[in-house]
Motif scaffolding. Structure first.
Motif, PDB file in Angstrom:
ATOM      1  N   GLN A   3       0.820  -1.219   0.000  1.00  0.00           N
ATOM      2  CA  GLN A   3       0.000   0.000   0.000  1.00  0.00           C
ATOM      3  C   GLN A   3       0.855   1.272   0.000  1.00  0.00           C
ATOM      4  O   GLN A   3       0.564   2.247   0.685  1.00  0.00           O
ATOM      5  CB  GLN A   3      -0.961  -0.003   1.187  1.00  0.00           C
ATOM      6  CG  GLN A   3      -1.854  -1.220   1.212  1.00  0.00           C
ATOM      7  CD  GLN A   3      -2.580  -1.403   2.523  1.00  0.00           C
ATOM      8  OE1 GLN A   3      -2.255  -0.783   3.521  1.00  0.00           O
ATOM      9  NE2 GLN A   3      -3.564  -2.274   2.526  1.00  0.00           N
ATOM     10  N   ASN A   4       1.992   1.259  -0.746  1.00  0.00           N
ATOM     11  CA  ASN A   4       2.892   2.411  -0.873  1.00  0.00           C
ATOM     12  C   ASN A   4       3.411   2.926   0.460  1.00  0.00           C
ATOM     13  O   ASN A   4       3.560   4.124   0.653  1.00  0.00           O
ATOM     14  CB  ASN A   4       2.201   3.546  -1.644  1.00  0.00           C
ATOM     15  CG  ASN A   4       1.897   3.139  -3.058  1.00  0.00           C
ATOM     16  OD1 ASN A   4       2.697   2.457  -3.696  1.00  0.00           O
ATOM     17  ND2 ASN A   4       0.735   3.536  -3.551  1.00  0.00           N
ATOM     18  N   GLN A   5       3.691   2.025   1.389  1.00  0.00           N
ATOM     19  CA  GLN A   5       4.232   2.404   2.686  1.00  0.00           C
ATOM     20  C   GLN A   5       5.521   1.643   2.937  1.00  0.00           C
ATOM     21  O   GLN A   5       5.666   0.498   2.524  1.00  0.00           O
ATOM     22  CB  GLN A   5       3.232   2.101   3.802  1.00  0.00           C
ATOM     23  CG  GLN A   5       1.961   2.902   3.706  1.00  0.00           C
ATOM     24  CD  GLN A   5       0.974   2.508   4.797  1.00  0.00           C
ATOM     25  OE1 GLN A   5       1.048   1.436   5.366  1.00  0.00           O
ATOM     26  NE2 GLN A   5       0.055   3.402   5.086  1.00  0.00           N
ATOM     27  N   GLU A   6       6.446   2.308   3.623  1.00  0.00           N
ATOM     28  CA  GLU A   6       7.717   1.691   3.986  1.00  0.00           C
ATOM     29  C   GLU A   6       7.909   1.788   5.492  1.00  0.00           C
ATOM     30  O   GLU A   6       7.308   2.638   6.146  1.00  0.00           O
ATOM     31  CB  GLU A   6       8.895   2.418   3.325  1.00  0.00           C
ATOM     32  CG  GLU A   6       9.100   2.118   1.884  1.00  0.00           C
ATOM     33  CD  GLU A   6      10.380   2.736   1.360  1.00  0.00           C
ATOM     34  OE1 GLU A   6      11.014   2.087   0.515  1.00  0.00           O
ATOM     35  OE2 GLU A   6      10.754   3.849   1.779  1.00  0.00           O
ATOM     36  N   VAL A   7       8.763   0.937   6.015  1.00  0.00           N
ATOM     37  CA  VAL A   7       9.159   1.012   7.417  1.00  0.00           C
ATOM     38  C   VAL A   7      10.683   1.096   7.477  1.00  0.00           C
ATOM     39  O   VAL A   7      11.385   0.417   6.737  1.00  0.00           O
ATOM     40  CB  VAL A   7       8.629  -0.186   8.249  1.00  0.00           C
ATOM     41  CG1 VAL A   7       9.179  -1.491   7.742  1.00  0.00           C
ATOM     42  CG2 VAL A   7       8.940  -0.020   9.722  1.00  0.00           C
ATOM     43  N   MET A   8      11.173   1.968   8.325  1.00  0.00           N
ATOM     44  CA  MET A   8      12.602   2.138   8.552  1.00  0.00           C
ATOM     45  C   MET A   8      13.010   1.198   9.677  1.00  0.00           C
ATOM     46  O   MET A   8      12.466   1.256  10.774  1.00  0.00           O
ATOM     47  CB  MET A   8      12.900   3.584   8.947  1.00  0.00           C
ATOM     48  CG  MET A   8      14.326   3.821   9.328  1.00  0.00           C
ATOM     49  SD  MET A   8      15.400   3.580   7.932  1.00  0.00           S
ATOM     50  CE  MET A   8      16.552   4.873   8.175  1.00  0.00           C
TER      51      MET A   8
END
Length: 163
Positions: A88-93
């Motif tokens: 869903q066009n999300q990233e996690v660092m």
């Protein structure tokens, strides 16, 4: 005396039915490359679904969990952080607990299993610029970072990649 013997027998029976942790660690080492702590995963039901993982979290909330996701970026300097695709066009660092381990740049595009703490973080301009520099961004891209940003974050105790 009989009661004590019965209790000991039940405890021994119950503990003998549990999988041997040492055996599980050996199986994980045979099938996965381990970075940081060994994560013992018996099946995908042990994982938290990354879709919506951060929906209920506010700044300051922490969720201890295991996830599976695909690596999209790794720190080019020494592998001290990575980013994961949450769909869903999300990233996690992702950073690593106490900077106790690093991951190779070659895992970009691979699926990884992580165990640790998920949280929402407000990242300062300075930290964003630092990560952008480590990620190989241009001077213009780094200079364009001028506002703090709420980001999805994860501190991993351990990371697994399939061999």
């Amino acid at each position: 005396m009989r009661t004590l013997f019965s209790i000991i027998s039940v405890v021994l029976f119950l503990t003998s039915c549990q999988p041997n942790k040492q055996q599980q660690k050996l199986e994980m080492a045979e099938n996965f490359i381990i970075y940081g702590d060994t994560i013992i995963v018996s099946n995908k039901t042990d994982m938290t679904d990354v879709n919506g993982l951060y929906d209920e979290l506010a700044i300051g909330d922490t969720l201890s969990t295991r996830i599976i996701a695909t690596v999209t970026e790794v720190c080019k300097k020494k592998g001290c952080w990575m980013k994961l695709d949450l769909n869903q066009n999300q990233e996690v660092m992702v950073r690593f607990k106490d900077y106790g381990f690093f991951v190779p740049e070659g895992i970009v595009g691979k699926e990884v299993i992580l165990e640790g703490n998920a949280f929402v973080d407000q990242v300062s301009v300075e930290d964003q610029q630092h990560y952008a520099k480590d990620g190989g961004k241009s001077e213009a891209e780094i200079a364009a970072i001028t506002q703090p940003k709420n980001t999805y974050s994860f501190v991993a105790n351990g990371v697994l990649t399939k061999k």
